[in-house]
Design an enzyme around this catalytic site. Structure first.
Site, mmCIF file in Angstrom:
data_model
loop_
_atom_site.group_PDB
_atom_site.id
_atom_site.type_symbol
_atom_site.label_atom_id
_atom_site.label_comp_id
_atom_site.label_asym_id
_atom_site.label_seq_id
_atom_site.Cartn_x
_atom_site.Cartn_y
_atom_site.Cartn_z
ATOM 1 N N ALA A 68 0.833 -1.198 0.000
ATOM 2 C CA ALA A 68 0.000 0.000 0.000
ATOM 3 C C ALA A 68 0.867 1.247 0.000
ATOM 4 O O ALA A 68 2.025 1.224 0.411
ATOM 5 C CB ALA A 68 -0.911 -0.004 1.226
ATOM 6 N N ASP A 69 0.269 2.334 -0.464
ATOM 7 C CA ASP A 69 0.901 3.647 -0.418
ATOM 8 C C ASP A 69 -0.191 4.655 -0.117
ATOM 9 O O ASP A 69 -1.217 4.677 -0.799
ATOM 10 C CB ASP A 69 1.582 3.977 -1.750
ATOM 11 C CG ASP A 69 2.371 5.274 -1.677
ATOM 12 O OD1 ASP A 69 3.192 5.420 -0.754
ATOM 13 O OD2 ASP A 69 2.169 6.140 -2.545
ATOM 14 N N THR A 70 0.007 5.463 0.930
ATOM 15 C CA THR A 70 -1.005 6.417 1.365
ATOM 16 C C THR A 70 -0.461 7.834 1.319
ATOM 17 O O THR A 70 0.662 8.078 1.770
ATOM 18 C CB THR A 70 -1.468 6.093 2.802
ATOM 19 O OG1 THR A 70 -1.990 4.759 2.832
ATOM 20 C CG2 THR A 70 -2.549 7.061 3.277
#
Length: 187
Positions: A68-70
């Site tokens: 994931a990348d936020t």
């Protein structure tokens, strides 16, 4: 179920364990891309996919690999993690009294199948005084979080309301992840 998390994030690990997954942590060796707010969805999607594929290349995908990348998107800018306390103060001043979006790119690979999605949550901050901002920054909490706040910690009092997935703001949209895993497993 056993999964591989392509991240060293303690928040993501805790969220996965919260839903009963047995997690092997394997941070991805991947140089993240960046961009402007207009391309934020593309940026988080590319970063999640890149991290996922880096770990799949290393360990395979016999177990589901999750990456994931936020980011926080506000006032036409992507706000990542602040470099220092001054940058954290500036970010929080930008967010004060306004709405912003939290975007998470989510990638899952399992048994030769791959899925990538972007989840968005709208977050509304209350008006913050400079004194409140500086006191919050002095705790150190904002320094390792996109947008310089953690909704799951002391930063909870900065948020007036959200529209969307709370866990997405923490860094991993669990419901979307659960559905992606089910789909990749053919359930």
């Amino acid at each position: 179920m056993q999964v591989i998390l392509a991240s060293a994030s303690p928040r993501r690990l805790a969220l996965l364990e919260q839903i009963g997954l047995e997690v092997q942590v394997c941070p991805a060796d991947f140089a993240e891309v960046s961009g402007d707010a207009l391309a934020a969805e593309t940026v988080v999607k590319a970063n999640a996919e890149g991290k996922c594929q880096a770990v799949v290349a290393q360990l395979g995908d016999e177990k589901p690999v999750i990456a994931a990348d936020t980011v926080v998107v506000a006032a036409g800018k992507i706000l990542g993690k602040p470099k220092n306390a001054q940058e954290a103060v500036a970010m929080l001043q930008l967010l004060s009294g306004k709405e912003h979006r939290v975007l998470t790119g989510l990638a899952v690979s399992y048994a030769g199948r791959h899925s990538v999605e972007v989840v968005a949550t709208r977050v509304f901050f209350r008006e913050l005084s400079l004194q409140e901002i500086e006191a919050y920054v002095a705790t150190g909490e904002p320094l390792d979080k996109a947008g310089a706040y953690g909704i799951q910690g002391r930063g909870a009092v900065l948020v007036n309301k959200i529209d969307g997935c709370y866990n997405n703001v923490v860094g991993l949209p669990l419901t979307r992840l659960y559905l992606m895993l089910a789909e990749l497993q053919g359930r």
